[in-house]
Design an enzyme around this catalytic site. Structure first.
Site, mmCIF file in Angstrom:
data_model
loop_
_atom_site.group_PDB
_atom_site.id
_atom_site.type_symbol
_atom_site.label_atom_id
_atom_site.label_comp_id
_atom_site.label_asym_id
_atom_site.label_seq_id
_atom_site.Cartn_x
_atom_site.Cartn_y
_atom_site.Cartn_z
ATOM 1 N N ASN A 91 0.842 -1.191 0.000
ATOM 2 C CA ASN A 91 0.000 0.000 0.000
ATOM 3 C C ASN A 91 0.879 1.243 0.000
ATOM 4 O O ASN A 91 1.864 1.307 0.743
ATOM 5 C CB ASN A 91 -0.898 0.009 1.240
ATOM 6 N N HIS A 104 6.603 -1.263 3.281
ATOM 7 C CA HIS A 104 6.408 -2.654 3.704
ATOM 8 C C HIS A 104 5.642 -3.407 2.632
ATOM 9 O O HIS A 104 4.761 -2.855 1.974
ATOM 10 C CB HIS A 104 5.682 -2.753 5.045
HETATM 11 P P1 5GP Z 1 -0.650 -0.638 5.660
HETATM 12 O O1 5GP Z 1 -2.107 -0.306 5.711
HETATM 13 O O2 5GP Z 1 0.218 0.539 6.072
HETATM 14 O O3 5GP Z 1 -0.234 -1.249 4.369
HETATM 15 O O4 5GP Z 1 -0.447 -1.797 6.714
HETATM 16 C C1 5GP Z 1 0.099 -1.628 7.970
HETATM 17 C C2 5GP Z 1 0.023 -2.977 8.661
HETATM 18 O O5 5GP Z 1 0.812 -2.900 9.824
HETATM 19 C C3 5GP Z 1 -1.388 -3.366 9.091
HETATM 20 O O6 5GP Z 1 -1.728 -4.614 8.496
HETATM 21 C C4 5GP Z 1 -1.286 -3.447 10.622
HETATM 22 O O7 5GP Z 1 -2.046 -4.508 11.167
HETATM 23 C C5 5GP Z 1 0.193 -3.643 10.854
HETATM 24 N N1 5GP Z 1 0.700 -3.108 12.096
HETATM 25 C C6 5GP Z 1 0.457 -1.872 12.625
HETATM 26 N N2 5GP Z 1 1.106 -1.707 13.778
HETATM 27 C C7 5GP Z 1 1.786 -2.871 13.998
HETATM 28 C C8 5GP Z 1 2.655 -3.303 15.038
HETATM 29 O O8 5GP Z 1 2.930 -2.598 16.010
HETATM 30 N N3 5GP Z 1 3.182 -4.544 14.920
HETATM 31 C C9 5GP Z 1 2.892 -5.364 13.857
HETATM 32 N N4 5GP Z 1 3.459 -6.572 13.844
HETATM 33 N N5 5GP Z 1 2.078 -4.984 12.852
HETATM 34 C C10 5GP Z 1 1.529 -3.754 12.931
#
Ligand code: 5GP
Length: 119
Positions: A91, A104
């Site tokens: 994303n 990521h």
């Molecule tokens: P994005 O929406 O930015 O692509 O995804 C961020 C991801 O990071 C989400 O799936 C969320 O669940 C994960 N995430 C957010 N904070 C943490 C954290 O503190 N530890 C881990 N392991 N995952 C996290």
């Protein structure tokens, strides 16, 4: 977008908050997503201050770019996802609902994943 070194993944990289680690090398860290959207949901992040794929591929040194993508492939193999299959997703920005401003890649697997765009 400028990199915010207080984002949650930067803190994980610095060891300030824990993660459930899957793999680590000089270029990347992989860990289980805290809120999994599939039986296997792993995040792979590069070891560097990059917000997005555009930022990373424009600015990162070549060994880091190669190492990061090797790590994504390594994790998929090591998790035995090559068969029956898996999905990678990244994303970027508001329209994609990027929550964490550190590049990521999501790796999803462990079930039939359905249509490509998840609601
Ligand atoms: P994005 O929406 O930015 O692509 O995804 C961020 C991801 O990071 C989400 O799936 C969320 O669940 C994960 N995430 C957010 N904070 C943490 C954290 O503190 N530890 C881990 N392991 N995952 C996290």
């Amino acid at each position: 977008m400028t990199y915010d070194s207080e984002n949650i993944f930067a803190k994980i990289l610095r060891g300030e908050i824990p993660c459930n680690k899957v793999y680590e090398d000089d270029f990347a860290l992989a860990f289980h997503d805290i809120n999994p959207q599939a039986p296997v949901h792993i995040l792979v992040i590069p070891k560097g201050d990059y917000v997005s794929m555009a930022d990373f591929t424009a600015s990162a040194p070549a060994d880091l770019i190669v190492g990061f993508f090797r790590a994504v492939g390594h994790v998929a193999r090591e998790q035995e996802l090559e068969q029956p299959g898996y999905r990678i997703l990244g994303n970027a920005g508001d329209d994609a609902h990027q929550e964490v401003p550190h590049l990521h890649i999501h790796i999803f697997g462990g079930k039939k994943l359905g249509p490509m765009l998840m609601r």
